[in-house]
Scaffold this active site. Sequence first.
Site, PDB file in Angstrom:
ATOM      1  N   ARG A 185     -78.276 -48.530  13.894  1.00  0.00           N
ATOM      2  CA  ARG A 185     -79.259 -48.659  14.832  1.00  0.00           C
ATOM      3  C   ARG A 185     -78.772 -49.173  16.326  1.00  0.00           C
ATOM      4  O   ARG A 185     -77.982 -50.018  16.336  1.00  0.00           O
ATOM      5  CB  ARG A 185     -80.439 -49.671  14.476  1.00  0.00           C
ATOM      6  CG  ARG A 185     -81.573 -50.001  15.445  1.00  0.00           C
ATOM      7  CD  ARG A 185     -82.550 -50.728  15.013  1.00  0.00           C
ATOM      8  NE  ARG A 185     -83.303 -50.141  13.848  1.00  0.00           N
ATOM      9  CZ  ARG A 185     -83.828 -50.908  12.823  1.00  0.00           C
ATOM     10  NH1 ARG A 185     -83.793 -52.331  12.819  1.00  0.00           N
ATOM     11  NH2 ARG A 185     -84.551 -50.363  11.748  1.00  0.00           N
ATOM     12  N   GLU A 220     -77.830 -42.156   8.893  1.00  0.00           N
ATOM     13  CA  GLU A 220     -79.136 -42.204   9.870  1.00  0.00           C
ATOM     14  C   GLU A 220     -78.813 -42.965  10.929  1.00  0.00           C
ATOM     15  O   GLU A 220     -78.405 -44.052  10.749  1.00  0.00           O
ATOM     16  CB  GLU A 220     -80.214 -42.741   9.162  1.00  0.00           C
ATOM     17  CG  GLU A 220     -81.644 -42.462  10.150  1.00  0.00           C
ATOM     18  CD  GLU A 220     -82.654 -43.214   9.468  1.00  0.00           C
ATOM     19  OE1 GLU A 220     -83.892 -42.562   9.306  1.00  0.00           O
ATOM     20  OE2 GLU A 220     -82.738 -44.483   9.419  1.00  0.00           O
TER      21      GLU A 220
HETATM   22  P1  0O2 Z   1     -85.948 -50.138   7.014  1.00  0.00           P
HETATM   23  O1  0O2 Z   1     -86.133 -51.413   6.463  1.00  0.00           O
HETATM   24  O2  0O2 Z   1     -85.886 -50.251   8.631  1.00  0.00           O
HETATM   25  O3  0O2 Z   1     -84.642 -49.587   6.445  1.00  0.00           O
HETATM   26  P2  0O2 Z   1     -89.238 -43.099   4.919  1.00  0.00           P
HETATM   27  O4  0O2 Z   1     -87.690 -43.288   5.025  1.00  0.00           O
HETATM   28  O5  0O2 Z   1     -89.693 -42.521   3.612  1.00  0.00           O
HETATM   29  O6  0O2 Z   1     -90.040 -44.236   5.683  1.00  0.00           O
HETATM   30  P3  0O2 Z   1     -88.283 -40.827   6.552  1.00  0.00           P
HETATM   31  O7  0O2 Z   1     -88.950 -39.575   6.959  1.00  0.00           O
HETATM   32  O8  0O2 Z   1     -87.030 -40.653   5.789  1.00  0.00           O
HETATM   33  O9  0O2 Z   1     -89.562 -41.921   6.064  1.00  0.00           O
HETATM   34  O10 0O2 Z   1     -87.782 -41.558   7.858  1.00  0.00           O
HETATM   35  P4  0O2 Z   1     -88.213 -41.798   9.160  1.00  0.00           P
HETATM   36  O11 0O2 Z   1     -89.518 -41.858   9.227  1.00  0.00           O
HETATM   37  O12 0O2 Z   1     -87.644 -40.703  10.095  1.00  0.00           O
HETATM   38  O13 0O2 Z   1     -87.751 -43.270   9.347  1.00  0.00           O
HETATM   39  C1  0O2 Z   1     -87.764 -44.277   8.593  1.00  0.00           C
HETATM   40  C2  0O2 Z   1     -87.041 -45.555   9.136  1.00  0.00           C
HETATM   41  O14 0O2 Z   1     -87.727 -45.641  10.492  1.00  0.00           O
HETATM   42  C3  0O2 Z   1     -87.555 -46.754   8.341  1.00  0.00           C
HETATM   43  O15 0O2 Z   1     -86.609 -47.053   7.749  1.00  0.00           O
HETATM   44  C4  0O2 Z   1     -87.709 -47.650   9.779  1.00  0.00           C
HETATM   45  O16 0O2 Z   1     -86.413 -48.137  10.145  1.00  0.00           O
HETATM   46  C5  0O2 Z   1     -88.107 -47.010  10.976  1.00  0.00           C
HETATM   47  N1  0O2 Z   1     -89.419 -46.532  10.995  1.00  0.00           N
HETATM   48  C6  0O2 Z   1     -90.110 -45.541  10.908  1.00  0.00           C
HETATM   49  N2  0O2 Z   1     -91.367 -45.483  11.174  1.00  0.00           N
HETATM   50  C7  0O2 Z   1     -91.450 -46.825  11.509  1.00  0.00           C
HETATM   51  C8  0O2 Z   1     -92.763 -47.692  11.918  1.00  0.00           C
HETATM   52  O17 0O2 Z   1     -93.912 -47.297  11.930  1.00  0.00           O
HETATM   53  N3  0O2 Z   1     -92.594 -48.986  12.180  1.00  0.00           N
HETATM   54  C9  0O2 Z   1     -90.988 -49.577  12.051  1.00  0.00           C
HETATM   55  N4  0O2 Z   1     -91.237 -50.779  12.427  1.00  0.00           N
HETATM   56  N5  0O2 Z   1     -90.127 -48.696  11.638  1.00  0.00           N
HETATM   57  C10 0O2 Z   1     -90.335 -47.403  11.318  1.00  0.00           C
HETATM   58  P5  0O2 Z   1     -87.170 -47.710   6.309  1.00  0.00           P
HETATM   59  O18 0O2 Z   1     -86.160 -47.452   5.260  1.00  0.00           O
HETATM   60  O19 0O2 Z   1     -88.584 -47.525   6.016  1.00  0.00           O
HETATM   61  O20 0O2 Z   1     -87.049 -49.474   6.515  1.00  0.00           O
END
Ligand code: 0O2
Length: 218
Positions: free
Chosen positions: A97, A159
């Site tokens: 990040r 990512e």
């Molecule tokens: P962490 O604890 O931050 O690592 P998915 O991973 O299944 O949710 P996708 O499509 O693979 O979905 O990924 P997406 O939506 O591009 O991004 C997922 C990551 O972005 C999340 O990681 C969060 O870090 C961040 N994120 C996405 N949407 C939100 C949101 O609405 N609120 C916040 N605060 N963060 C968000 P992780 O692994 O879910 O969590």
Amino acid sequence: MTDGPLVPLQAGQDLVHPLMEDLNRFLMVYKFGLAEVSTKITILAEELTLRGRDNPIEHVTTRLKTVTSIAAKARRVGCELTFDDLRVTIRDIAGVRIVCSFVSDVYTVADMLTRQPDIKLLMTKDYIAKPKANGYRSLHLIVEIPVFMSDRVVTVPVEVQLRTVAMDFWATLEHKIYYKHDSEVPASLRAELVEAATDAARLDQRMERLHQEIHGPR
Ligand code: 0O2
């Protein structure tokens, strides 16, 4: 690396140690991928500073998904619990990040990173141009980077999330308040979170304008 299923374990067999070894080996390349991307970002930040240019990067954090979180996501997206399937399907095991000063910096840094010849851009999700319904804003990239091991080169997906300080402030607190929260949050509170995201976006615009008025375009 063996590529059998992670489960099921059979009673009486000492499968834990070999499994841990395979898991550690599986995760190791992601750790190295994170180190590679982190080094690139450090170089960019230091080089820009040494050249007397504003450093657009406020801070950087990295994280490896935990095994529990990998398994949960695999279940959610219907991915088999084999190393091969996880490798192909779950591309955010390694995450970086980058928190930037201004919105324009987010795109500048993303561009500087993805223009490097050893980085391959696999996917972009621009939640700044098109915020999520809950107000979430950030630029997400999935990049692939080569990791040079003793006997082979492995390409590792990482990512990269890029966002401003204001976006990070909102996302960090929203994560605590609501994101992936099991219990129902009333619609009025969710609407307030969206409003707060709009406030953060306005603050970003204002700070960038102030910076431009004082220092000229970035
Ligand atoms: P962490 O604890 O931050 O690592 P998915 O991973 O299944 O949710 P996708 O499509 O693979 O979905 O990924 P997406 O939506 O591009 O991004 C997922 C990551 O972005 C999340 O990681 C969060 O870090 C961040 N994120 C996405 N949407 C939100 C949101 O609405 N609120 C916040 N605060 N963060 C968000 P992780 O692994 O879910 O969590």
